[in-house]
Design a protein around this motif. Structure first.
Motif, PDB file in Angstrom:
ATOM      1  N   GLU A  75      14.769   7.742  -7.763  1.00 44.42           N
ATOM      2  CA  GLU A  75      15.338   9.203  -7.267  1.00 44.42           C
ATOM      3  C   GLU A  75      14.440  10.443  -7.834  1.00 44.42           C
ATOM      4  OE1 GLU A  75      16.342   8.979 -11.929  1.00 44.42           O
ATOM      5  OE2 GLU A  75      16.091   7.657 -10.421  1.00 44.42           O
ATOM      6  N   LYS A  76      13.576  10.169  -8.115  1.00 41.69           N
ATOM      7  CA  LYS A  76      12.523  11.136  -8.604  1.00 41.69           C
ATOM      8  C   LYS A  76      11.235  11.191  -7.451  1.00 41.69           C
ATOM      9  CE  LYS A  76      13.731  11.853 -13.356  1.00 41.69           C
ATOM     10  NZ  LYS A  76      12.970  12.048 -14.697  1.00 41.69           N
ATOM     11  N   PHE A  77      11.380  10.122  -6.696  1.00 40.33           N
ATOM     12  CA  PHE A  77      10.328   9.942  -5.647  1.00 40.33           C
ATOM     13  C   PHE A  77      10.450  10.865  -4.476  1.00 40.33           C
ATOM     14  CE2 PHE A  77       9.643   5.299  -7.093  1.00 40.33           C
ATOM     15  CZ  PHE A  77       8.941   5.461  -7.883  1.00 40.33           C
ATOM     16  N   ILE A  78       9.190  11.407  -3.981  1.00 39.52           N
ATOM     17  CA  ILE A  78       9.423  12.363  -2.868  1.00 39.52           C
ATOM     18  C   ILE A  78       8.405  12.039  -2.047  1.00 39.52           C
ATOM     19  CG2 ILE A  78       9.215  14.614  -1.930  1.00 39.52           C
ATOM     20  CD1 ILE A  78      10.166  15.790  -4.638  1.00 39.52           C
ATOM     21  N   TYR A  79       8.776  11.215  -0.903  1.00 39.31           N
ATOM     22  CA  TYR A  79       7.823  10.762  -0.014  1.00 39.31           C
ATOM     23  C   TYR A  79       7.084  11.708   0.911  1.00 39.31           C
ATOM     24  CZ  TYR A  79       5.982   7.632   3.589  1.00 39.31           C
ATOM     25  OH  TYR A  79       5.335   6.902   4.364  1.00 39.31           O
ATOM     26  N   THR A  80       5.909  11.908   0.862  1.00 38.66           N
ATOM     27  CA  THR A  80       5.176  12.982   1.678  1.00 38.66           C
ATOM     28  C   THR A  80       4.190  12.384   2.355  1.00 38.66           C
ATOM     29  OG1 THR A  80       3.749  13.410  -0.311  1.00 38.66           O
ATOM     30  CG2 THR A  80       5.869  14.879  -0.114  1.00 38.66           C
ATOM     31  N   PRO A  81       4.403  11.711   3.457  1.00 36.58           N
ATOM     32  CA  PRO A  81       3.273  10.917   4.416  1.00 36.58           C
ATOM     33  C   PRO A  81       2.343  11.614   5.106  1.00 36.58           C
ATOM     34  CG  PRO A  81       5.348  10.993   5.490  1.00 36.58           C
ATOM     35  CD  PRO A  81       5.662  11.963   4.108  1.00 36.58           C
ATOM     36  N   ASP A  82       2.193  13.015   4.819  1.00 39.10           N
ATOM     37  CA  ASP A  82       1.322  13.776   5.774  1.00 39.10           C
ATOM     38  C   ASP A  82      -0.112  13.570   5.529  1.00 39.10           C
ATOM     39  OD1 ASP A  82      -0.086  15.612   7.247  1.00 39.10           O
ATOM     40  OD2 ASP A  82       1.143  17.286   6.838  1.00 39.10           O
ATOM     41  N   GLN A  83      -0.967  12.831   6.504  1.00 34.52           N
ATOM     42  CA  GLN A  83      -2.308  12.226   5.883  1.00 34.52           C
ATOM     43  C   GLN A  83      -3.337  13.328   6.118  1.00 34.52           C
ATOM     44  OE1 GLN A  83      -3.258   9.236   4.547  1.00 34.52           O
ATOM     45  NE2 GLN A  83      -1.023   9.183   4.447  1.00 34.52           N
ATOM     46  N   ASP A  84      -2.823  14.460   6.889  1.00 36.71           N
ATOM     47  CA  ASP A  84      -3.594  15.831   6.793  1.00 36.71           C
ATOM     48  C   ASP A  84      -3.714  16.622   5.688  1.00 36.71           C
ATOM     49  OD1 ASP A  84      -4.303  14.905   9.408  1.00 36.71           O
ATOM     50  OD2 ASP A  84      -2.294  16.181  10.161  1.00 36.71           O
ATOM     51  N   LYS A  85      -3.003  16.145   4.642  1.00 39.02           N
ATOM     52  CA  LYS A  85      -2.899  16.906   3.619  1.00 39.02           C
ATOM     53  C   LYS A  85      -3.250  15.912   2.252  1.00 39.02           C
ATOM     54  CE  LYS A  85      -0.071  20.589   5.062  1.00 39.02           C
ATOM     55  NZ  LYS A  85       1.307  21.398   4.865  1.00 39.02           N
ATOM     56  N   THR A  86      -3.811  16.265   1.132  1.00 43.82           N
ATOM     57  CA  THR A  86      -3.985  15.407  -0.018  1.00 43.82           C
ATOM     58  C   THR A  86      -2.587  15.621  -0.908  1.00 43.82           C
ATOM     59  OG1 THR A  86      -4.793  17.041  -1.462  1.00 43.82           O
ATOM     60  CG2 THR A  86      -6.222  15.773  -0.211  1.00 43.82           C
ATOM     61  N   ASP A  87      -2.455  14.359  -1.814  1.00 42.67           N
ATOM     62  CA  ASP A  87      -1.179  14.228  -2.778  1.00 42.67           C
ATOM     63  C   ASP A  87      -1.222  15.757  -3.557  1.00 42.67           C
ATOM     64  OD1 ASP A  87      -0.557  11.927  -1.374  1.00 42.67           O
ATOM     65  OD2 ASP A  87      -1.200  10.835  -3.206  1.00 42.67           O
ATOM     66  N   PHE A  88      -2.690  16.113  -3.901  1.00 39.79           N
ATOM     67  CA  PHE A  88      -2.312  17.456  -4.768  1.00 39.79           C
ATOM     68  C   PHE A  88      -1.890  18.466  -3.939  1.00 39.79           C
ATOM     69  CE2 PHE A  88      -5.512  20.795  -6.416  1.00 39.79           C
ATOM     70  CZ  PHE A  88      -4.618  21.122  -7.232  1.00 39.79           C
ATOM     71  N   GLU A  89      -2.064  18.844  -2.705  1.00 40.80           N
ATOM     72  CA  GLU A  89      -1.926  19.677  -1.816  1.00 40.80           C
ATOM     73  C   GLU A  89      -0.429  19.739  -1.815  1.00 40.80           C
ATOM     74  OE1 GLU A  89      -2.635  22.039   2.529  1.00 40.80           O
ATOM     75  OE2 GLU A  89      -3.954  20.350   1.817  1.00 40.80           O
ATOM     76  N   LYS A  90      -0.008  18.500  -1.269  1.00 37.50           N
ATOM     77  CA  LYS A  90       1.519  18.121  -1.051  1.00 37.50           C
ATOM     78  C   LYS A  90       2.549  18.643  -2.493  1.00 37.50           C
ATOM     79  CE  LYS A  90       0.562  14.395   0.959  1.00 37.50           C
ATOM     80  NZ  LYS A  90       0.720  13.282   1.548  1.00 37.50           N
ATOM     81  N   SER A  91       1.816  18.088  -3.420  1.00 35.59           N
ATOM     82  CA  SER A  91       2.526  18.685  -4.837  1.00 35.59           C
ATOM     83  C   SER A  91       2.682  19.811  -5.148  1.00 35.59           C
ATOM     84  CB  SER A  91       1.836  17.828  -5.907  1.00 35.59           C
ATOM     85  OG  SER A  91       1.756  16.569  -5.729  1.00 35.59           O
ATOM     86  N   LEU A  92       1.560  20.757  -4.757  1.00 29.73           N
ATOM     87  CA  LEU A  92       1.856  22.255  -4.993  1.00 29.73           C
ATOM     88  C   LEU A  92       2.524  22.734  -4.003  1.00 29.73           C
ATOM     89  CD1 LEU A  92      -2.259  22.951  -5.469  1.00 29.73           C
ATOM     90  CD2 LEU A  92      -0.682  22.926  -7.099  1.00 29.73           C
ATOM     91  N   GLU A  93       2.762  22.342  -2.713  1.00 30.09           N
ATOM     92  CA  GLU A  93       3.655  23.007  -1.763  1.00 30.09           C
ATOM     93  C   GLU A  93       5.141  22.620  -2.361  1.00 30.09           C
ATOM     94  OE1 GLU A  93       2.799  20.904   1.819  1.00 30.09           O
ATOM     95  OE2 GLU A  93       1.440  22.410   2.331  1.00 30.09           O
ATOM     96  N   ILE A  94       5.563  21.659  -2.985  1.00 34.36           N
ATOM     97  CA  ILE A  94       6.872  21.454  -3.400  1.00 34.36           C
ATOM     98  C   ILE A  94       6.927  22.247  -4.939  1.00 34.36           C
ATOM     99  CG2 ILE A  94       8.214  19.735  -4.509  1.00 34.36           C
ATOM    100  CD1 ILE A  94       6.801  17.617  -3.235  1.00 34.36           C
TER     101      ILE A  94
END
Length: 219
Positions: A75-94
């Protein structure tokens, strides 16, 4: 470490682990209001017996993670599949969208150096939105505000790294002082200086500057 004129209002600290070299010593989780990791970092947190129940979310495209083998943590997984952004960037956005303005990041350096440089570039994109401080085995590093005061740093290595240019830099307390001087990535950088006094001040007028502060005094 005191900062001035950052233009950022703090609302609590977030802790983020990403998929570089794992930290040898984990930070105290009690110091943070939100704790998160990328899907790649989840592997080493398990190995290090990190209290996974403390995680608020695990973000990524799950290319290095099965995503269905953790039971209670799904339940803590947040799927962020956007390949134009790194996992780091997507985590910062959240983290930003959840109202946090200060983030401490572990696991950003080491390993493949293109990842490290990419992480600095991501931090540059967020520098006016989030106050990001990186920690690794050797140093703490961050984008500096225009006026910075570092306390209790005598004999520690301090590097000034323009990104890519910093104008009118003035320092006090460093062994090699700067007096209204310019730094540029292609002509002159300010690495491997050290503090000759307990307090160091760094000021500059224009541009962007990364400060690297060693954990241990220089020999």
């Amino acid at each position: 470490m005191n900062r001035k004129n950052t233009g950022i209002q703090m609302t609590g600290k977030a802790l983020l682990f990403i998929n570089g070299v794992p930290p040898k010593i984990l930070p105290e989780v009690e110091d943070y209001s939100l704790i998160a990791c990328s899907d790649g970092a989840f592997h080493y947190l398990k190995e290090k017996k990190f209290p996974l129940s403390k995680l608020d979310f695990i973000s990524g495209d799950f290319d290095s993670h099965a995503g269905n083998d953790e039971g209670v943590y799904q339940e803590k997984f947040i799927y962020t599949p956007d390949q134009d952004k790194t996992d780091f960037e997507k985590s910062l956005e959240i983290i930003k969208n959840r109202g946090f303005t200060e983030v401490h990041v572990y696991g950003a350096s080491g390993g493949e150096m293109d990842h490290f440089l990419g992480n600095l570039t991501v931090a540059f994109k967020f520098k006016n939105l989030l106050r990001i401080t990186f920690y690794d085995e050797f140093a703490t590093y961050f984008f500096s505000p225009n006026q910075l005061v570092l306390n209790d740093v005598q004999h520690r290595t301090i590097s000034l790294y323009p990104f890519p240019e910093t104008k009118s830099v003035t320092t006090t307390g460093l062994n090699w002082s700067l007096n209204n001087e310019n730094l540029n990535l292609t002509t002159r950088i300010g690495t491997r200086n050290f503090a000759k006094e307990s307090q160091v001040t760094i000021e500059f007028e224009e541009g962007d500057l990364i400060i690297f502060l060693s954990h241990q005094p220089s020999e």
